[in-house]
Motif scaffolding. Structure first.
Motif, PDB file in Angstrom:
ATOM      1  N   LEU A 308       0.728  -1.258  -0.421  1.00  0.00           N
ATOM      2  CA  LEU A 308      -0.389  -0.024  -0.187  1.00  0.00           C
ATOM      3  C   LEU A 308       1.403   1.332  -0.483  1.00  0.00           C
ATOM      4  N   LEU A 309       1.602   1.374   0.717  1.00  0.00           N
ATOM      5  CA  LEU A 309       2.890   2.682   0.942  1.00  0.00           C
ATOM      6  C   LEU A 309       3.118   2.967  -0.258  1.00  0.00           C
ATOM      7  N   LYS A 310       3.563   1.851  -1.486  1.00  0.00           N
ATOM      8  CA  LYS A 310       4.415   1.620  -2.298  1.00  0.00           C
ATOM      9  C   LYS A 310       3.049   2.091  -3.810  1.00  0.00           C
ATOM     10  N   SER A 311       2.054   1.500  -3.175  1.00  0.00           N
ATOM     11  CA  SER A 311       1.379   2.060  -4.221  1.00  0.00           C
ATOM     12  C   SER A 311       0.874   3.727  -4.487  1.00  0.00           C
ATOM     13  N   LEU A 312       0.154   3.766  -3.215  1.00  0.00           N
ATOM     14  CA  LEU A 312       0.118   5.457  -2.943  1.00  0.00           C
ATOM     15  C   LEU A 312       1.533   6.523  -2.930  1.00  0.00           C
ATOM     16  N   GLY A 313       2.420   5.902  -3.011  1.00  0.00           N
ATOM     17  CA  GLY A 313       3.396   6.573  -2.898  1.00  0.00           C
ATOM     18  C   GLY A 313       3.803   7.709  -2.374  1.00  0.00           C
ATOM     19  N   LEU A 314       3.436   6.772  -0.268  1.00  0.00           N
ATOM     20  CA  LEU A 314       4.512   7.039   0.423  1.00  0.00           C
ATOM     21  C   LEU A 314       5.444   5.983   1.053  1.00  0.00           C
ATOM     22  N   SER A 315       6.038   5.679   0.022  1.00  0.00           N
ATOM     23  CA  SER A 315       7.443   4.118   0.717  1.00  0.00           C
ATOM     24  C   SER A 315       8.956   4.992   0.723  1.00  0.00           C
ATOM     25  N   ASN A 316       8.650   6.562   0.685  1.00  0.00           N
ATOM     26  CA  ASN A 316       9.933   6.895   1.290  1.00  0.00           C
ATOM     27  C   ASN A 316       9.950   7.440   2.713  1.00  0.00           C
ATOM     28  N   SER A 317      10.882   6.270   3.421  1.00  0.00           N
ATOM     29  CA  SER A 317      11.089   6.620   4.930  1.00  0.00           C
ATOM     30  C   SER A 317      10.919   7.328   5.223  1.00  0.00           C
ATOM     31  N   ASP A 318      11.671   8.913   4.778  1.00  0.00           N
ATOM     32  CA  ASP A 318      12.243  10.019   5.450  1.00  0.00           C
ATOM     33  C   ASP A 318      11.438  10.651   5.652  1.00  0.00           C
ATOM     34  N   ASP A 319       9.959  11.113   4.222  1.00  0.00           N
ATOM     35  CA  ASP A 319       9.370  11.721   4.552  1.00  0.00           C
ATOM     36  C   ASP A 319       7.586  10.902   5.423  1.00  0.00           C
ATOM     37  N   VAL A 320       7.786   9.959   6.003  1.00  0.00           N
ATOM     38  CA  VAL A 320       6.348   9.247   5.416  1.00  0.00           C
ATOM     39  C   VAL A 320       6.430   8.608   7.025  1.00  0.00           C
ATOM     40  N   LEU A 321       5.814   8.301   8.378  1.00  0.00           N
ATOM     41  CA  LEU A 321       5.653   7.941   8.864  1.00  0.00           C
ATOM     42  C   LEU A 321       4.744   6.516   9.501  1.00  0.00           C
ATOM     43  N   PRO A 322       4.838   5.822   8.735  1.00  0.00           N
ATOM     44  CA  PRO A 322       3.194   4.768   9.323  1.00  0.00           C
ATOM     45  C   PRO A 322       3.119   4.500  10.553  1.00  0.00           C
ATOM     46  N   ILE A 323       2.127   4.294  11.248  1.00  0.00           N
ATOM     47  CA  ILE A 323       1.551   3.916  12.304  1.00  0.00           C
ATOM     48  C   ILE A 323       0.582   3.052  11.919  1.00  0.00           C
ATOM     49  N   TYR A 324       0.978   1.469  13.129  1.00  0.00           N
ATOM     50  CA  TYR A 324      -0.152   0.674  12.850  1.00  0.00           C
ATOM     51  C   TYR A 324      -0.468   0.422  14.167  1.00  0.00           C
ATOM     52  N   ILE A 325      -1.938   0.249  14.361  1.00  0.00           N
ATOM     53  CA  ILE A 325      -2.454  -0.354  15.487  1.00  0.00           C
ATOM     54  C   ILE A 325      -3.104  -1.733  15.239  1.00  0.00           C
ATOM     55  N   GLY A 326      -2.846  -2.768  16.100  1.00  0.00           N
ATOM     56  CA  GLY A 326      -3.457  -3.744  16.370  1.00  0.00           C
ATOM     57  C   GLY A 326      -3.168  -4.396  17.458  1.00  0.00           C
ATOM     58  N   ASP A 327      -4.542  -5.928  17.572  1.00  0.00           N
ATOM     59  CA  ASP A 327      -4.718  -6.439  18.972  1.00  0.00           C
ATOM     60  C   ASP A 327      -3.523  -7.766  18.269  1.00  0.00           C
ATOM     61  N   ASP A 328      -3.664  -8.279  17.302  1.00  0.00           N
ATOM     62  CA  ASP A 328      -3.715 -10.137  16.805  1.00  0.00           C
ATOM     63  C   ASP A 328      -2.289 -10.160  16.424  1.00  0.00           C
ATOM     64  N   ARG A 329      -2.162 -11.764  16.340  1.00  0.00           N
ATOM     65  CA  ARG A 329      -0.758 -12.017  15.912  1.00  0.00           C
ATOM     66  C   ARG A 329      -0.502 -11.792  14.765  1.00  0.00           C
ATOM     67  N   THR A 330      -1.674 -12.165  14.405  1.00  0.00           N
ATOM     68  CA  THR A 330      -1.479 -11.708  12.292  1.00  0.00           C
ATOM     69  C   THR A 330      -1.210  -9.838  12.496  1.00  0.00           C
ATOM     70  N   ASP A 331      -1.216  -9.218  13.412  1.00  0.00           N
ATOM     71  CA  ASP A 331      -0.693  -8.324  13.080  1.00  0.00           C
ATOM     72  C   ASP A 331       0.779  -7.741  13.546  1.00  0.00           C
ATOM     73  N   GLU A 332       1.383  -9.086  13.876  1.00  0.00           N
ATOM     74  CA  GLU A 332       2.665  -8.251  14.472  1.00  0.00           C
ATOM     75  C   GLU A 332       3.499  -8.882  12.689  1.00  0.00           C
ATOM     76  N   ASP A 333       3.037  -9.674  12.150  1.00  0.00           N
ATOM     77  CA  ASP A 333       3.897  -9.322  10.535  1.00  0.00           C
ATOM     78  C   ASP A 333       4.019  -7.482  10.010  1.00  0.00           C
ATOM     79  N   ALA A 334       2.768  -6.766  10.268  1.00  0.00           N
ATOM     80  CA  ALA A 334       2.953  -5.169  10.233  1.00  0.00           C
ATOM     81  C   ALA A 334       4.416  -4.808  11.092  1.00  0.00           C
ATOM     82  N   PHE A 335       4.180  -5.029  12.057  1.00  0.00           N
ATOM     83  CA  PHE A 335       5.051  -4.317  13.369  1.00  0.00           C
ATOM     84  C   PHE A 335       6.129  -5.009  12.801  1.00  0.00           C
TER      85      PHE A 335
END
Ligand SMILES: O=P(O)(O)OC[C@H]1O[C@H](O[C@H]2O[C@H](CO)[C@@H](O)[C@H](O)[C@H]2O)[C@H](O)[C@@H](O)[C@@H]1O
Length: 385
Positions: A308-335
């Motif tokens: 998603l970050l790449k597709s939306l043109g948001l993959s430059n880590s200097d300019d972008v801060l992704p925040i992911y909120i989740g409660d599950d083991r499957t969210d660990e992959d994103a963390f």
């Protein structure tokens, strides 16, 4: 972002052919039910199997994982016949918070880091935006939470990433201003107008409910007939297990045991194990009192975030801060993706100490709402100065 890894086929190499031939028709011609569609056994006669000996699930760790999933707040230490008091639980929680501080208490640190960056929000649904309840069909988010998420999306690109089917989670959230990724990121949809780049072969153009042109990305699309078939078998074979519930999420299926008596957990686990033996291209993951059957592909919520970050043109880590909120083991992959690439912050929602790849924690959905509201207020305030 490592573009090469996302451009490669997400299907893990496995010599076994995908068994669409079981159904006798090419997968592209197969109709699959919409999410949450009720299965009627008249659709297909499936020979019912009694679960085999329960040894497999005792030895392969499934049972242990089931018992540790969604632990209760109070624990009984069996060997000592004592109950851990809530004071003890609180002490354990507060010492865990030294490692994973509250995102509310660390708000200044988060916003200082995000000051000159574009914050991009990723939100899990169950247990994050809606409290965990016994009946998955009644996991509604409050109107207050909905309006908070709507406000968040006014200021930050926001995606809901859920294990549920995309249609189902859209129905529950009901906001058109968000992006949605269902089936643990295996079914992603976003408007073509927001797309900056995609060269992924599994992307197709389609239209959404508002007849807007959208990009649809389903890296596991060839598995849909197989998942549908397994879903039906799971329904049939767990029919006699009181409290068992099976959901079809299109690219994966869930077997819930929250309402099953603990003495029957080995039976339900063995039942799923026996079915999976016939499907080497499917695997099992554990969620909160749920067994999830999904394709053996190299794709998860972490890969979905990168995509998603790449597709939306948001993959430059200097300019972008992704925040992911989740409660599950499957969210660990994103963390993990955010932590390892030093790209952003994972926030684990949990009221008990847990091993996690997240940076921060929040206790429950009410704290999630408080955090999201603070973020909106901060953005409004910083826009003025
Ligand atoms: O990725 P998520 O949005 O967190 O979805 C994960 C699973 O959520 C749902 O199950 C969980 O929530 C239910 C309702 O509160 C609860 O009854 C169940 O025990 C939890 O596991 C959903 O039903 C699953 O299919 C999702 O995979």
């Amino acid at each position: 972002m490592d573009l090469k890894s996302t451009n490669a086929s997400p299907v893990l190499t496995d010599p076994a052919p995908i068994n669409n031939s079981r159904l006798g028709i090419p997968s592209s011609l197969l109709p699959y039910p919409q999410s949450g569609a009720l299965f009627t056994s008249a659709m297909l006669t499936i020979p019912r199997k009694k679960p085999g000996k329960l040894d497999d699930v005792r030895s392969n760790g499934w049972l242990d994982a089931m018992i540790s999933s969604s632990p209760p707040r109070k624990k009984v230490l069996k060997d000592f016949k004592v109950e851990v008091t809530s004071d003890d639980t609180d002490i354990a929680y507060y010492s865990w918070m030294l490692k994973f501080p509250s995102a509310l208490n660390s708000f200044e640190q988060i916003t200082n880091y995000g000051k000159n960056k574009k914050i991009v929000m990723f939100l899990d649904y169950d247990g994050t935006l809606s409290p965990i309840v016994d009946d998955p069909d009644r996991a509604f988010m409050s109107d207050d939470m909905r309006s908070t998420v709507r406000n968040v999306a006014k200021y930050f690109p926001t995606t809901i990433i859920s294990g549920r089917s995309r249609d189902k989670v859209y129905e529950l959230v009901g906001l058109t201003e968000l992006y949605y990724a269902g089936s643990h990121g295996m079914d992603i949809m976003f408007p073509v107008s927001d797309m900056i780049s995609t060269d992924h072969s599994n992307s197709i153009r389609s239209t959404d409910q508002q007849v807007k042109e959208v990009n649809l990305f389903q890296p596991a699309s060839e598995y849909l007939p197989m998942i549908d078939e397994v879903f039906r078998t799971l329904v049939e074979n767990t029919r006699d297990i009181k409290g068992a519930k099976v959901e079809n999420h299109k690219c994966c299926a869930s077997v819930h045991y929250r309402n099953v008596e603990e003495k029957s957990w080995p039976t339900i686990a063995q039942c799923v194990h026996d079915i999976l033996k016939d499907y080497p291209r499917l695997r099992l993951t554990h969620g909160r009192k749920v067994l999830e059957v999904r394709p053996v592909i190299d794709w998860d919520k972490g890969k979905a975030v990168e995509f998603l970050l790449k597709s939306l043109g948001l993959s430059n880590s200097d300019d972008v801060l992704p925040i992911y909120i989740g409660d599950d083991r499957t969210d660990e992959d994103a963390f993990k993706v955010l932590r390892e690439g030093k790209r952003g912050y994972g926030i684990l929602v949990s009221s008990v100490p847990k091993e996690t790849n997240a940076f921060f924690s929040l206790r429950d959905p009410s704290e999630v709402k408080e955090f999201l509201e603070s973020l909106v207020r901060w953005k409004q305030w910083s826009a003025k100065y």
